[in-house]
Design a protein around this motif. Structure first.
Motif, PDB file in Angstrom:
ATOM      1  N   LYS A  56       6.109  13.293  36.230  1.00 32.02           N
ATOM      2  CA  LYS A  56       7.243  14.311  36.623  1.00 32.02           C
ATOM      3  C   LYS A  56       8.679  14.097  35.699  1.00 32.02           C
ATOM      4  CE  LYS A  56       5.684  15.316  41.373  1.00 32.02           C
ATOM      5  NZ  LYS A  56       6.152  15.272  42.732  1.00 32.02           N
ATOM      6  N   LYS A  57       9.132  12.680  35.701  1.00 36.45           N
ATOM      7  CA  LYS A  57      10.200  12.645  34.768  1.00 36.45           C
ATOM      8  C   LYS A  57       9.989  12.881  33.547  1.00 36.45           C
ATOM      9  CE  LYS A  57      13.289   8.530  33.855  1.00 36.45           C
ATOM     10  NZ  LYS A  57      13.377   7.083  34.090  1.00 36.45           N
ATOM     11  N   LEU A  58       8.832  12.642  32.822  1.00 39.86           N
ATOM     12  CA  LEU A  58       8.325  13.021  31.313  1.00 39.86           C
ATOM     13  C   LEU A  58       8.406  14.260  31.245  1.00 39.86           C
ATOM     14  CD1 LEU A  58       7.580  12.109  28.583  1.00 39.86           C
ATOM     15  CD2 LEU A  58       5.321  12.212  29.308  1.00 39.86           C
ATOM     16  N   VAL A  59       8.067  15.133  32.329  1.00 37.88           N
ATOM     17  CA  VAL A  59       7.820  16.736  32.087  1.00 37.88           C
ATOM     18  C   VAL A  59       9.349  17.364  32.122  1.00 37.88           C
ATOM     19  CG1 VAL A  59       7.279  18.551  33.363  1.00 37.88           C
ATOM     20  CG2 VAL A  59       5.702  17.086  33.080  1.00 37.88           C
ATOM     21  N   ASN A  60      10.107  16.550  33.117  1.00 41.03           N
ATOM     22  CA  ASN A  60      11.694  17.176  32.989  1.00 41.03           C
ATOM     23  C   ASN A  60      12.292  16.902  31.678  1.00 41.03           C
ATOM     24  OD1 ASN A  60      11.352  17.897  35.735  1.00 41.03           O
ATOM     25  ND2 ASN A  60      11.845  15.981  36.536  1.00 41.03           N
ATOM     26  N   PHE A  61      11.941  15.564  31.021  1.00 42.61           N
ATOM     27  CA  PHE A  61      12.604  15.304  29.593  1.00 42.61           C
ATOM     28  C   PHE A  61      12.325  16.107  28.817  1.00 42.61           C
ATOM     29  CE2 PHE A  61      11.932  13.042  25.807  1.00 42.61           C
ATOM     30  CZ  PHE A  61      13.290  12.491  25.644  1.00 42.61           C
ATOM     31  N   LEU A  62      11.021  16.276  28.772  1.00 40.21           N
ATOM     32  CA  LEU A  62      10.451  17.227  27.629  1.00 40.21           C
ATOM     33  C   LEU A  62      11.019  18.743  27.922  1.00 40.21           C
ATOM     34  CD1 LEU A  62       6.579  16.011  27.543  1.00 40.21           C
ATOM     35  CD2 LEU A  62       8.625  15.516  26.052  1.00 40.21           C
ATOM     36  N   LYS A  63      11.108  19.167  28.898  1.00 39.49           N
ATOM     37  CA  LYS A  63      11.728  20.430  29.343  1.00 39.49           C
ATOM     38  C   LYS A  63      12.901  20.527  28.870  1.00 39.49           C
ATOM     39  CE  LYS A  63       8.975  21.969  33.539  1.00 39.49           C
ATOM     40  NZ  LYS A  63       8.944  22.327  34.694  1.00 39.49           N
ATOM     41  N   GLN A  64      13.934  19.394  28.866  1.00 44.53           N
ATOM     42  CA  GLN A  64      15.213  19.796  28.280  1.00 44.53           C
ATOM     43  C   GLN A  64      15.314  19.607  26.945  1.00 44.53           C
ATOM     44  OE1 GLN A  64      17.983  19.885  29.981  1.00 44.53           O
ATOM     45  NE2 GLN A  64      19.229  19.744  28.441  1.00 44.53           N
ATOM     46  N   ALA A  65      14.220  18.931  26.501  1.00 52.25           N
ATOM     47  CA  ALA A  65      14.347  18.366  25.111  1.00 52.25           C
ATOM     48  C   ALA A  65      14.092  19.816  24.286  1.00 52.25           C
ATOM     49  CB  ALA A  65      13.340  17.223  24.618  1.00 52.25           C
ATOM     50  N   SER A  66      12.894  20.237  24.827  1.00 50.18           N
ATOM     51  CA  SER A  66      12.526  21.670  24.378  1.00 50.18           C
ATOM     52  C   SER A  66      13.810  22.575  24.303  1.00 50.18           C
ATOM     53  CB  SER A  66      11.346  22.354  25.188  1.00 50.18           C
ATOM     54  OG  SER A  66      10.766  23.388  24.601  1.00 50.18           O
ATOM     55  N   GLU A  67      14.462  22.632  25.498  1.00 46.80           N
ATOM     56  CA  GLU A  67      15.416  23.655  25.536  1.00 46.80           C
ATOM     57  C   GLU A  67      16.641  23.290  24.274  1.00 46.80           C
ATOM     58  OE1 GLU A  67      16.776  23.403  29.320  1.00 46.80           O
ATOM     59  OE2 GLU A  67      14.898  24.429  30.330  1.00 46.80           O
ATOM     60  N   ASP A  68      16.713  21.985  24.290  1.00 44.74           N
ATOM     61  CA  ASP A  68      17.666  21.627  23.073  1.00 44.74           C
ATOM     62  C   ASP A  68      17.091  21.854  21.611  1.00 44.74           C
ATOM     63  OD1 ASP A  68      19.147  20.477  25.087  1.00 44.74           O
ATOM     64  OD2 ASP A  68      18.581  18.569  25.020  1.00 44.74           O
ATOM     65  N   ALA A  69      16.045  21.718  21.608  1.00 48.54           N
ATOM     66  CA  ALA A  69      15.517  22.272  20.156  1.00 48.54           C
ATOM     67  C   ALA A  69      15.596  23.493  19.883  1.00 48.54           C
ATOM     68  CB  ALA A  69      13.880  21.334  20.246  1.00 48.54           C
ATOM     69  N   LYS A  70      15.189  24.293  21.101  1.00 54.71           N
ATOM     70  CA  LYS A  70      15.184  25.857  20.581  1.00 54.71           C
ATOM     71  C   LYS A  70      16.588  26.050  20.539  1.00 54.71           C
ATOM     72  CE  LYS A  70      11.277  27.029  23.510  1.00 54.71           C
ATOM     73  NZ  LYS A  70      10.844  27.771  24.830  1.00 54.71           N
ATOM     74  N   ARG A  71      17.571  25.665  21.156  1.00 52.21           N
ATOM     75  CA  ARG A  71      19.144  25.637  20.815  1.00 52.21           C
ATOM     76  C   ARG A  71      19.437  25.657  19.469  1.00 52.21           C
ATOM     77  NH1 ARG A  71      23.354  22.802  21.317  1.00 52.21           N
ATOM     78  NH2 ARG A  71      21.969  21.040  22.569  1.00 52.21           N
ATOM     79  N   LEU A  72      19.010  24.316  19.058  1.00 54.70           N
ATOM     80  CA  LEU A  72      19.204  23.875  17.609  1.00 54.70           C
ATOM     81  C   LEU A  72      18.636  24.738  16.547  1.00 54.70           C
ATOM     82  CD1 LEU A  72      18.960  19.856  17.920  1.00 54.70           C
ATOM     83  CD2 LEU A  72      21.191  21.247  17.677  1.00 54.70           C
TER      84      LEU A  72
END
Length: 493
Positions: free
Chosen positions: A161-177
């Motif tokens: 679950k922790k990894l899923v949350n981290f990946l979701k946040q990283a995916s959002e940051d990547a899309k923003r970049l």
């Protein structure tokens, strides 16, 4: 685990218990294999799992891979990678949920198995009862093991679950970049387009504002240049060739006339001196140029033979204010060397207590073509001359075989084939000058003292080679901060 006391039932109930154990359906359709170790410790037999690595190892591997590639992936690749990892993490979460059901089912089955064993324990006696008790302890150990596995499963679920949350946040940051970089690129493209458009407008305006007179002037200049080229191609080659022939002929005539003029001046000076000093018994003969030989000859029958006189040669400056004795030049013959160019030479002849001095009519002239010859030597990688050893250590050398005299940038070498006679680096103790001992080959001879107690007299094939070797060696010695000259000649360089 709650202990359930068994109840005594009849034979049909035994069949029901057996049906429960046969209908068990786990992931592998079988119970794990256990065995009793020392002190009744339950040990599970490990078998290779062909279904891949555990969930924890997969999570750690993906995390490390993302950390390593975070700095070197582009923004777009990073975003796509995060999306893929997000789906993988979701898949792992689903698998973890699937594994929860068999775990709960295992607790129920173990409880039922224990109840059945308690029921059998009440009906059996003796050795069979002891076996039932061991089986009951084994089932309890399996229950503890299952509880531990559940704890590990809960921990893995939390990490997933922790990894899923981290990946979701990283995916959002990547899309923003990605969106930010795309906006920056669009802005730069628009800026470049505006700059190109402004430059094009400026060029168009300049072309519209340029006067027609400038274009006409450029066209006129082009026509003039083309006409000049045509005239040059038609007439210039022959004119230039004729002018070159004329210049070459004029230079030859000037050189011949200057040579004749110098000879006439010297002869005139000698005749004037002979008219003034008719009583002199000796005279200097020979061309007063580099590469020639000056000789002292008697010009009167009353003069004493030159071989019986004491002779010493001197160098004079152009103002004749100072005389420098030439060490070793005590013969009636002397061959000027490059150091004598531009200086007057004088010889003192002493016989019966009387001294007669003879001086050259003009300073020693340089040899024609020697400068270009030395420049050619410097362009070579190796400067070597063919020489014959006339004297070695003050004694005549019997062999007349040719040797190689090598003038290097850091040292001088004399040898023949693989045999080396002498090889020394430039030093203050080394001496190199023209041979001052007289003889018909004095103009082609060279004196070399590599070190104290070791000397050579070398005879070159021509005067030009001897003077070129002297000039090249002195130039290389100067590059090594060494003044290379003859005895007591250091002050003249």
């Amino acid at each position: 685990m709650t202990k359930v006391s068994p109840e005594f039932v009849d034979e049909p109930q035994m069949q029901i218990v057996r049906s429960v154990s046969t209908d068990v359906s786990l992931i592998n359709n079988q119970f794990p294999t256990y065995k009793l170790g020392p002190n009744f410790e339950v040990l599970q037999e490990t078998k290779e799992d062909n279904k891949g690595p555990p969930l924890k190892e997969v999570v750690e591997e993906e995390t490390n891979r993302l950390t390593e590639q975070h700095n070197r992936l582009s923004v777009r690749d990073l975003a796509s990678k995060f999306d893929k990892n997000l789906s993988a993490a979701a898949k792992l979460s689903n698998e973890a949920k699937i594994r929860e059901a068999p775990s709960l089912e295992g607790h129920v089955l173990l409880k039922k198995l224990r109840d059945s064993l308690e029921f059998l324990k009440g009906r059996l006696t003796g050795l069979n009862k002891d076996d039932i008790e061991k089986a009951i302890s084994l089932v309890e150990a399996l229950a503890v093991k299952l509880t531990q596995n559940e704890g590990e499963l809960i921990q893995e679920k939390f990490e997933v679950k922790k990894l899923v949350n981290f990946l979701k946040q990283a995916s959002e940051d990547a899309k923003r970049l990605v969106n930010q970089e795309r906006s920056f690129a669009c802005a730069e493209i628009e800026s470049a387009r505006s700059v190109v458009q402004r430059i094009g407008e400026a060029l168009d305006e300049e072309e519209r504002n340029s006067p027609t007179s400038a274009k006409q002037e450029v066209e006129g200049l082009l026509e003039e240049v083309q006409e000049a080229r045509r005239i040059k191609l038609l007439h210039q080659p022959s004119k230039v060739m004729d002018m070159e022939h004329e210049l070459r002929a004029l230079r030859i005539q000037i050189r011949e006339k200057s040579t004749v003029s110098i000879k006439l001046k010297k002869e005139l000076a000698m005749s004037r001196r002979a008219g003034q000093n008719k009583s002199e018994f000796y005279e200097l003969t020979g061309s007063e140029t580099l590469g020639s030989i000056l000789r002292i000859q008697s010009c009167s029958d009353e003069a004493i033979d030159v071989s019986k006189c004491s002779i010493q040669w001197y160098r004079l400056s152009s103002e004749c204010s100072r005389r420098e004795p030439i060490v070793g030049a005590d013969k009636s013959v002397y061959a000027p060397e490059p150091i004598d160019v531009g200086r007057l030479l004088e010889a003192d002849i002493i016989s019966n207590g009387q001294k007669v001095s003879l001086t050259t009519t003009a300073p020693i002239d340089p040899a024609s073509g020697l400068g270009s010859y030395v420049e050619t030597l410097f362009r070579k990688s190796n400067i070597e001359f063919s020489v014959v050893i006339a004297q070695m250590n003050g004694r005549n050398y019997s062999s007349c075989s040719a040797h190689c005299f090598h003038v290097g940038k850091t040292k001088l070498k004399l040898g023949k084939g693989w045999i080396t006679k002498a090889r020394d680096s430039y030093s203050k103790s080394m001496q190199l000058c023209g041979f001052r001992g007289g003889g018909n080959s004095a103009a082609k001879s060279l004196f070399w003292l590599p070190r104290k107690g070791h000397s050579f007299v070398l005879v070159f094939e021509s005067e030009k080679e001897r003077n070129g070797a002297l000039m090249a060696a002195r130039k290389y010695a100067m590059d090594c901060n060494v003044i290379l000259a003859g005895p007591d000649d250091d002050a003249l360089l």
